[in-house]
Design an enzyme around this catalytic site. Structure first.
Site, PDB file in Angstrom:
ATOM      1  N   GLY A   1       0.828  -1.200   0.000  1.00  0.00           N
ATOM      2  CA  GLY A   1       0.000   0.000   0.000  1.00  0.00           C
ATOM      3  C   GLY A   1       0.860   1.248   0.000  1.00  0.00           C
ATOM      4  O   GLY A   1       1.195   1.794   1.059  1.00  0.00           O
TER       5      GLY A   1
ATOM      6  N   GLU B   1      11.247  -3.996  -5.610  1.00  0.00           N
ATOM      7  CA  GLU B   1      10.071  -4.172  -6.470  1.00  0.00           C
ATOM      8  C   GLU B   1      10.459  -4.072  -7.941  1.00  0.00           C
ATOM      9  O   GLU B   1      10.128  -4.929  -8.745  1.00  0.00           O
ATOM     10  CB  GLU B   1       9.025  -3.105  -6.135  1.00  0.00           C
ATOM     11  CG  GLU B   1       7.792  -3.188  -7.005  1.00  0.00           C
ATOM     12  CD  GLU B   1       6.851  -1.999  -6.829  1.00  0.00           C
ATOM     13  OE1 GLU B   1       7.291  -0.966  -6.298  1.00  0.00           O
ATOM     14  OE2 GLU B   1       5.691  -2.115  -7.235  1.00  0.00           O
TER      15      GLU B   1
END
Lengths: 348, 384
Positions: free
Chosen positions: B137, B254
């Protein structure tokens, strides 16, 4: 090149021994070359990864010869694929050059460079300028009529189109003495020749990649120094992003070269495909990068001797010498077509 | 396989990197497993990035979640190159790998890099066993690329933090047990990069609401609302107020993991030209895919060797991957035409191509907008 380095650091690393290339041992050898019909012109313990690194270093602006180990300095040469043969040229003035002159007066090296390091040597097809006399170091001429040369840079003149000038013991070959090479002599086996050509393409590809990186670095400096609209060009996002696109495309090129060298152990087909395609990519990239560099220089890039013009000219010469990107790709496509059982359209 | 030439090309280009024996064995296993799964389904293009429980259990059972984590933490002790291979093969086989990247590259690797030993012990073994699903998030309605602008608040309380605010585009939130959340813990700061905190929020508490958002390709994304969600002090990653450093590590991990090389190769194979015409362009893209694949291994190897992988390098991989995937999707469109999405050689392939085409913006933007990545590369990579 190693991950995590800035471009400048990459160049520093490429220039300073120990070399950053850590490649597996590749079994290039005089035996191998003899099998290709090229043994007589070869040197005993050729290490392609080292040569690639050195080529890279020379491409980014360091004089090639002084940094080379003895055996390599003696035999320092360039691969040329002309017609179907791969030919290596030793540095003029060396014993190897003498040997070459006695055995195969085939290709001709000419050579330039002055005390300041740079000189422009007008060379026309088949008609070297008288200015060449008195210059030392290797040179090469091609379809381009004018060259910017770095001292000690090697340029190769296709047969019948140039001459080696004598200076301090250099052998001199007037044009009259130049005989055509009987390429058939070397074309023993089509695949072996293709492999030899691919080797040449790989080495030239490395040079062109280096030239592109060098061009990019020059452009980087330019963007920082040149002010327009009250700020450096480097502050404009469009320019920054263009630089990044080029850098990002250049980054994995070393991996492709390494993979090609590794593939040598797997088998000739794989090596040929990889080497040709990697070289073709390097060539296309060098065009792309240097074209962008010209724009970063604005109007100055109309002129003969703006900084990256050296690289631009060099790529125009060396790409045809290595076999143009288009041809290398064509060869790869031909190989694919053959394995498909269709009529191949390979260069061979 | 429709073409001998393509088969030869594929076989040849499986090499090019010095894989060790274990990695090669893993690749064969993954291929076998994915091939078998393809007969059962569902496949990735049908579910997008959602987790498919049956598939996820299989991944866990085989020890493929946390392949490169140390065995003491439930991992399989392999290299990150092995993880890269795993992702590549899953992608290539269109396997529904939803949940894997969040578990491995986001939560697991983040805790390995920035977590306390207790946090590692608490989360990694459970992640590896497939008992926990993680999500990420970061993005908010008013903070996309500019993450320093997040406004979801972390209020300090006696027992921990209390979270108020809203996150958007949280892919897996409806299935996940935990979310890695970037919060603003201090409002009055001189530098916006200060006063941020990264923590792990339990998504099962009543103070967390999850709403569905549909992508144009029919996949699910979420909006997550926090209304006083509780986070204990143990679940803060790094220091309170030092979230930016943690975040940098996180987004680098990521970006290193989302190159979708397998998908790129698969699409290229599906568009292998039947005629000689078009082969040249195809071959160039294939070569670019190869370059990207090798770059990806090199990145993984750099992490393996403990080299410092700087954030712009993750960006570099991501930018290139996004560009290339975009070009390949253009090739797909050129080759089959829009009608080709409906009338491809198989109904299934038509749907796959359609799903890919519809989700292309997601591929480009996921992990960060290219323009912002390029700024980072220009600044930190080229020192411009």
């Amino acid at each position: 090149m190693q991950l995590g380095m800035t471009w400048e650091a990459m160049i520093e690393t490429a220039l300073a021994p120990p070399l950053d290339f850590t490649l597996p041992e590749v079994p290039f050898s005089s035996t191998w070359l003899a099998e290709q019909g090229l043994g007589a012109w070869w040197f005993p313990d050729f290490a392609p990864e080292e040569l690639i690194a050195r080529l890279w270093a020379s491409a980014v602006g360091r004089l090639p010869a002084p940094g080379l180990p003895g055996w390599l300095r003696e035999w320092y040469g360039w691969s040329v694929s002309l017609g179907r043969a791969l030919v290596w040229l030793p540095l003029p003035g060396t014993a190897a050059a003498g040997e070459l002159a006695r055995s195969q007066p085939a290709l001709v090296t000419v050579l330039g460079g002055d005390a300041e390091g740079v000189s422009r040597v007008p060379v026309a097809w088949g008609r070297p300028s008288p200015k060449l006399a008195g210059m030392a170091g290797p040179v090469l001429a091609s379809k381009v009529s004018r060259l910017c040369l770095w001292e000690g840079e090697t340029v190769i003149v296709p047969q019948g189109l140039g001459a080696v000038e004598r200076k301090e013991g250099l052998a001199m070959f007037p044009l009259d003495y130049v005989e055509p090479v009987d390429f058939q002599r070397y074309a023993v086996d089509g695949r072996a020749v293709a492999r030899a050509r691919a080797t040449g393409a790989l080495l030239w590809g490395a040079w062109l990649w280096g030239a592109a990186v060098a061009g990019l670095l020059l452009a980087r400096r330019r963007l920082l120094e040149r002010h327009q609209f009250g700020r450096p060009l480097a502050r404009f996002q469009a320019t920054r992003h263009q630089m990044v696109d080029l850098a990002v495309a250049l980054e994995p090129q070393a991996d492709l070269f390494e993979a090609a060298l590794r593939a040598y152990q797997e088998g000739p087909e794989d090596f040929i495909q990889r080497a040709n395609l990697a070289a073709a990519r390097a060539m296309r990239l060098s065009h792309q990068v240097l074209k962008a560099c010209a724009l970063f220089w604005g109007g100055y890039s109309f002129l003969q001797d703006y900084p990256p013009s050296r690289y631009t000219l060099a790529t125009r010469i060396f790409e045809p010498v290595a076999g143009e990107a288009h041809d290398l790709e064509e060869e790869a496509i031909g190989t694919l077509s053959r394995s498909e059982g269709k009529a191949g359209e390979s260069q061979l | 396989m429709r073409s001998v030439a393509l088969a030869a090309l594929k076989a040849s280009w499986d090499g090019g990197w010095p894989f060790d024996r274990l990695e090669l064995k893993l690749r064969e296993e993954v291929r076998g497993f994915v091939g078998e799964w393809a007969r059962r389904g569902p496949l990735w293009w049908q579910v997008g990035n959602q987790m498919v429980p049956g598939f996820y259990r299989e991944l866990a059972r085989r020890g493929w979640i946390g392949l490169h984590w140390p065995p003491a933490l439930g991992g399989s002790g392999m290299s990150r190159v092995a993880t890269a291979l795993l992702l590549e093969e899953l992608n290539y086989g269109l396997a529904p790998d939803g949940g894997l990247i969040p578990a491995v590259a986001f939560l697991g690797d983040l805790l390995l890099a920035c977590g306390t030993p207790e946090q590692q012990q608490r989360w990694l073994p459970r992640l590896a066993r497939g008992e926990v699903v993680a999500s990420l998030g970061l993005t908010e309605p008013e903070a996309g690329s500019d993450l320093a602008a997040v406004s979801t608040r972390a209020e300090p309380r006696e027992e921990g933090l209390e979270v108020w605010g809203e996150k958007i585009f949280t892919g897996l939130a409806h299935q996940a047990d935990v979310a890695i959340v970037l919060l603003r813990s201090e409002v009055q700061v001189e530098d916006r990069h200060q006063g941020l905190t990264v923590c792990l929020v339990d998504l099962h508490q009543p103070a967390v609401g999850v709403e569905e958002l549909k992508t144009w390709g029919g996949w699910r994304q979420n909006r997550v609302v926090f209304q006083g969600a509780k986070v204990s002090w143990d679940e803060v990653v790094g220091e309170v107020g030092q979230g930016w450093q943690v975040l940098t590590t996180l987004i680098n991990l990521e970006r290193s993991a989302i190159a979708r090389i397998g998908l790129i190769r698969r699409l290229l194979e599906e568009t292998w030209p039947d005629h000689r015409e078009g082969t040249r362009d195809w071959l160039r893209l294939w070569q670019e895919a190869e370059a990207l694949r090798l770059l990806n291994y090199r990145m993984a190897q750099a992490w393996d060797l403990g080299k410092r992988v700087r954030p712009f390098q993750g960006s570099l991989l991501k930018v290139r991957a996004a560009q290339l995937l975009d070009e390949v999707i253009d090739l797909v469109r050129d080759r089959f035409g829009l009608m080709g999405f409906a009338f491809n050689r198989s109904p299934e392939m038509a749907q796959i191509l359609d799903a890919v085409e519809r989700n292309r913006a997601l591929f480009t933007i996921g992990g960060g907008v290219p323009a912002v990545q390029k700024d980072a590369i220009a600044k930190f990579g080229l020192n411009l």
